[in-house]
Enzyme design. Structure first.
Site: not given
Lengths: 642, 642
Positions: A88, A123, A273, A275, A278
């Protein structure tokens, strides 16, 4: 170079070629803060499978150590990341903190110097509270800078950020002007405030306006969109790339992202969780560890939520069911429901890319479902393409349940008495001849009881009956118990489907002389249509629509002028397509703009000579702009039958 | 012994005491085939945290090896499982394969002998295609067998399976008759065919009818329900226990369960699951391994999907938002949407257990949301409990967005001109005095545009205006720009809220003499209401409702006869409750049946003397049947203020 591999609505699974590898889209680029790695780029690549990230060249440029290092070894080595790196430019910093003290030229040059794969123009961020004039003026500056960036870019790809704030006409105009420039990726910029303020209906308008103007051969990046809740909707609207700084920002703030919202650790009652981040942790264990350890786990958790949702989105695209996922996700917050309902005002645009059929059933998730493109498409086609097979109609009221079997006997009775059986369905009126085609037969609805839907179904039917000019219309239950069948329903069905699928003019060309219907012995359903001894059409069992045979195609070419149903390819392709090879975008010369994805098409040479039949995968403006990928899945070429 | 720890609608987080430990509900019991362990009971306990399982005593009894072993070492040792073991009795086998060759007595005795914690009667499976007479007759047999089982059970707990097929009156009657028997758990039986055939609306009716008859102090088990898609809805309807054989059956069949459906490995394009079972696997790696290895992984995957959904359900119950999860889950299949819409016909029953307020906003997920109990409750309360503060009404049309701030000035203008400002909201009419109370102010809606909802909102308002008998009704925008405020809006507001929350009679008792309003300096909102120098009420900021102070409670006791707002406790509890300790179910003698969860109540002794104020957590029929748990969260006892 961008290629569309699979599509569903405006959503696309794509392959984006860069000098650091091919990126599969939709993809989310984690934002990496060059000063602190909450999760290291190496982990992003190896553990999560991210093949692209985004970092900020403005921050790097303003930090002496980072700047020197980046200039010396290049971004990839500095970050230890072998995938695609996007940077960016400082625009977001100007939105957050006011003017930045660099020029566009400096920023583009710097991004080139540090070896970024995809750099960004500096921009001007169009704020939603700006006047239209102020917005329009700033777009001129952005476009000038963009031209400068394109001129300078060299081997670097360039992000051409679209702006225009909440003004759809400015958004579309800005996009259209960028379409002609040498840009590689189209971020939609200036939308973070809309997302922060839950202004999702305006976000929908902004994305659609941008998509209308943009060139389909470049990926579209929704700048700043990273919450999993939003990804399905944005993908459906044709966004290919996303980025997320929140995964780390929220983690530092002890917040966990879930698909249904973001929760503060302090407010959570338990951690359930599974995942990989976790697993094995409890709320207590998280609270006990050091801030740094915890931040790292929460950031990884947040990333897993994102990757999980992206995988699910891809699955739904592959199954052609993304609308269903979107309709469910948009119920996570009332402002998202507003956004979903907003799609109704864009149905006409969305219909253009909506596939004609798909595998599997269409599920109705609520009254919002009726705004999906297939409903509009049926309403139009039935009015334009239906020719009554008798002068009287018997209308059956309940079309909310799969009705073919239930009504079989009633339909038969109606036919014997000289009536066309017509069922009122959530799609509107469906004459019995069409009750096996997609999506009319493959849809699963709840019982329709809400007054608005019922009224709309009735209105569509009323208009249809009026337009068809039946001399008598009665209710299905009132059909008299008499009469003998005076015609062959299979003949009626075969012709009605052709009218509906190809239009009346093409059906006239196809059906001539004696029509023989070949039926399946097993199912009793139509398999092939033979006209004057020639096999012109085959009916597919799953979607009840026709496959066009070469003989049929030739009849259409003869009677219906180009570009109807045609995809014309250049001379180089002729031998390949004739032999049944697919037609690729880069070789297409011309194409009927009314062709929809999955529609039967006729591939011809530049002089309109028959080459092959097949199914279109893309629509005209996509085929004409893409430089890679299959335009038509060719079934049987001239060479096969010759 | 069953205790309700937390509730949301009919859903409850409960603690069920058994001789093998306390089981937290809602809980799912994996079905363990005693012949083959797809996942071992040890793994179920250690890896997944399952604290209960179900296995089949009929299969064990019919297998010589298993029978001998079970009789010798007991079920717990045989299975190597220290949690709760429930056994089924052979009823399902009779449903699948016809009559079984055992008696109820044999089966109950055998279950006792092998040391099962919760045994099951050999009930008769009522098939959905049976006539009502056949069903009713078979229920008599089931009830006889159940009585026999209760007489024999000893230390074993007994599953009293409710039957009645698709006949709600038989279901309710069967449940009611079981309520008086010495049963420990109430499975709802005979529902597997309904689930297999997607007859979810009938399933809703069956569960509700059963719940109406059952005793709230025993957990309810939905026999055979194990698909994650269904769990949220069934929990909302008051089912506490579930079981799943599918996790293993599907795994053996190479099928993976996901929250949005079940997928065949062969149809999947990729495996993007991050659950602990799938982590590190790909579709290819799964396909390559041996059938046994794969089955094991898929079974574990399926179990993780279930545990994940159950954890989510608990989170939503804790947040008081289970309706929202249910409304989203029910969009996964049109037949589930039918079931969701079916809830509308049970709103009156569901309203009885619906908490009066909760933390956080109420989210609208679609037009189905208006069938939630708070909408019915408002429609009733506003008609019965509102007293206009002026003789004219100014009606503001747009209540679909948070309106207080937007309308502040218009309300003020209307009041000065002598009009009561009234906003039409999705709840119906909301007079401005009530615009800060739960859920009227805490709800987040999309823009309401669907004709049916708009018509219904208008109708509610029209009926309201007519009943109130205003001498003039104008539109909000037509309010004349004149007049001076002739009264204190805070006084009006304070009284209107009391009417709405407690009813007019109680408000009359509370408000007497001079009323002083104490406002927050910071927010300008009402904090305390002082009447004749006594502090009678405090207004809570989050839900805009009153906390009843002891002085206020005493006024109500004096003027409004029992049992209004009362919870009467026995003498043993008097000293504790007077000192601010909670009132427990087992000590409650009597209770007003109109009290809703989270409602302000007055705790009294058997002679209606004031003991304390507090908030009810449960409703009367729950409190009267439960032998444990908090009935009233006591705030300030007599002792505190004396």
């Amino acid at each position: 170079m961008f290629e569309i591999v699979k599509r569903d609505g405006l959503a696309r699974i794509g392959k984006f070629e860069t000098r650091s590898g091919v990126l599969e889209t939709p993809a989310l680029l984690p934002v990496v803060n060059p000063k602190i790695f909450t999760v290291t780029p190496r982990e992003l690549y190896d553990e999560f499978g991210f093949r692209a990230l985004i970092t900020n060249s403005y921050i790097i440029k303003n930090n002496e150590n980072l700047r020197e290092k980046a200039l010396e070894v290049g971004l990839h080595e500095m970050l230890d990341f072998e995938g695609v790196i996007m940077t960016d430019s400082g625009t977001f910093q100007s939105h957050m903190y006011g003017e930045v003290e660099v020029t566009n030229e400096e920023m583009v040059q710097f991004q080139k110097d540090i070896g970024t794969d995809i750099g960004t123009v500096l921009d001007i961020f169009t704020e939603p509270y700006w006047t239209k004039e102020q917005t329009a003026e700033s777009i001129e500056v952005t476009l000038e800078r963009l031209q400068q960036a394109c001129d300078m870019k060299g081997e670097m790809m360039i992000n051409g950020v679209g702006q225009g704030s909440i003004y759809p006409d400015l958004r579309e105009d800005c996009a259209r002007r960028m379409a002609t420039m040498d840009i590689d990726v189209h971020p939609i910029g200036g939308v973070v405030p809309l997302m922060e303020q839950y202004r999702y209906t305006e976000l929908v308008d902004v994305i659609i306006a941008s998509k209308k103007g943009l060139n389909p051969n470049r990926p579209v990046h929704l700048f700043g969109a990273g919450h999993p809740m939003l990804l399905a909707l944005a993908t459906l609207l044709g966004c290919d790339l996303f980025d997320s700084a929140s995964y780390a920002k929220f983690a530092r703030d002890d917040r966990m992202m879930f698909i249904d919202g973001t929760y503060r650790l302090a407010d959570m009652k338990s951690l359930d969780c599974n995942c990989p981040a976790c697993r094995g942790q409890t709320l207590e264990s998280l609270k006990k560890m050091t801030k740094d350890q915890r931040t790292k786990i929460l950031a990884r958790h947040n990333l897993y939520q994102i990757t999980q949702e992206l995988a699910l989105i891809k699955r739904y695209i592959n199954e052609g069911r993304l609308w269903e996922l979107v309709e469910i996700r948009c119920r996570g917050h009332p402002a998202m429901l507003d956004a979903l309902r907003r799609l109704k005002s864009h149905t006409e645009f969305l219909e253009r890319t909506e596939p004609l059929s798909r595998d599997g059933a269409l599920f109705y998730t609520g009254s919002e479902t009726r705004a999906r493109p297939p409903f509009l498409r049926h309403a139009e086609r039935i009015m334009e393409r239906y020719v009554p097979s008798a002068s009287k109609a018997a209308v059956f009221p309940d079309g909310s349940k799969p009705y073919s079997r239930a009504y079989e006997w009633e339909f038969h009775k109606a036919r014997r008495a000289g009536y066309v059986p017509i069922v009122i369905t959530p799609f509107g009126p469906v004459p019995a001849e069409l009750d096996e085609i997609y999506p009319l037969a493959q849809s699963v609805f709840p019982e329709i009881t809400d007054a608005e839907t019922v009224a709309s179904m009735d209105e569509l039917t009323f208009n249809f009956l009026e337009k068809m000019g039946f001399e008598e219309v009665i209710e299905g239950c009132d059909v008299p118990e008499d009469g003998e069948l005076t015609y062959d329903p299979d003949q009626i069905r075969a012709r009605a489907i052709a009218n509906y699928q190809f239009g009346i003019e093409a059906a006239d060309a196809l059906f001539r002389g004696k029509i023989d219907i070949v039926k399946s012995r097993k199912t009793g359903k139509i398999r092939n249509v033979i006209s004057d001894g020639e096999h012109i059409l085959s009916l597919r069992a799953p979607d009840g629509l026709y496959t066009l045979k070469p003989e049929g195609a030739k009849r259409i070419l003869e009677k219906v002028p180009a570009p109807f149903m045609r995809v014309a390819v250049n001379d180089d392709s002729v031998p390949f397509v004739s032999n049944g090879r697919n037609a690729f975008c880069q070789f297409v010369l011309e194409m009927d703009e009314n062709i929809r994805p999955m529609e039967e098409v006729i591939v011809v040479d530049k002089d309109d000579n028959f080459l092959a039949t097949g199914r279109a995968l893309l629509i005209k403006n996509e085929v004409m702009s893409l430089k890679k990928g299959i335009a038509v899945k060719v079934r049987s070429g001239n060479g096969d039958d010759a």
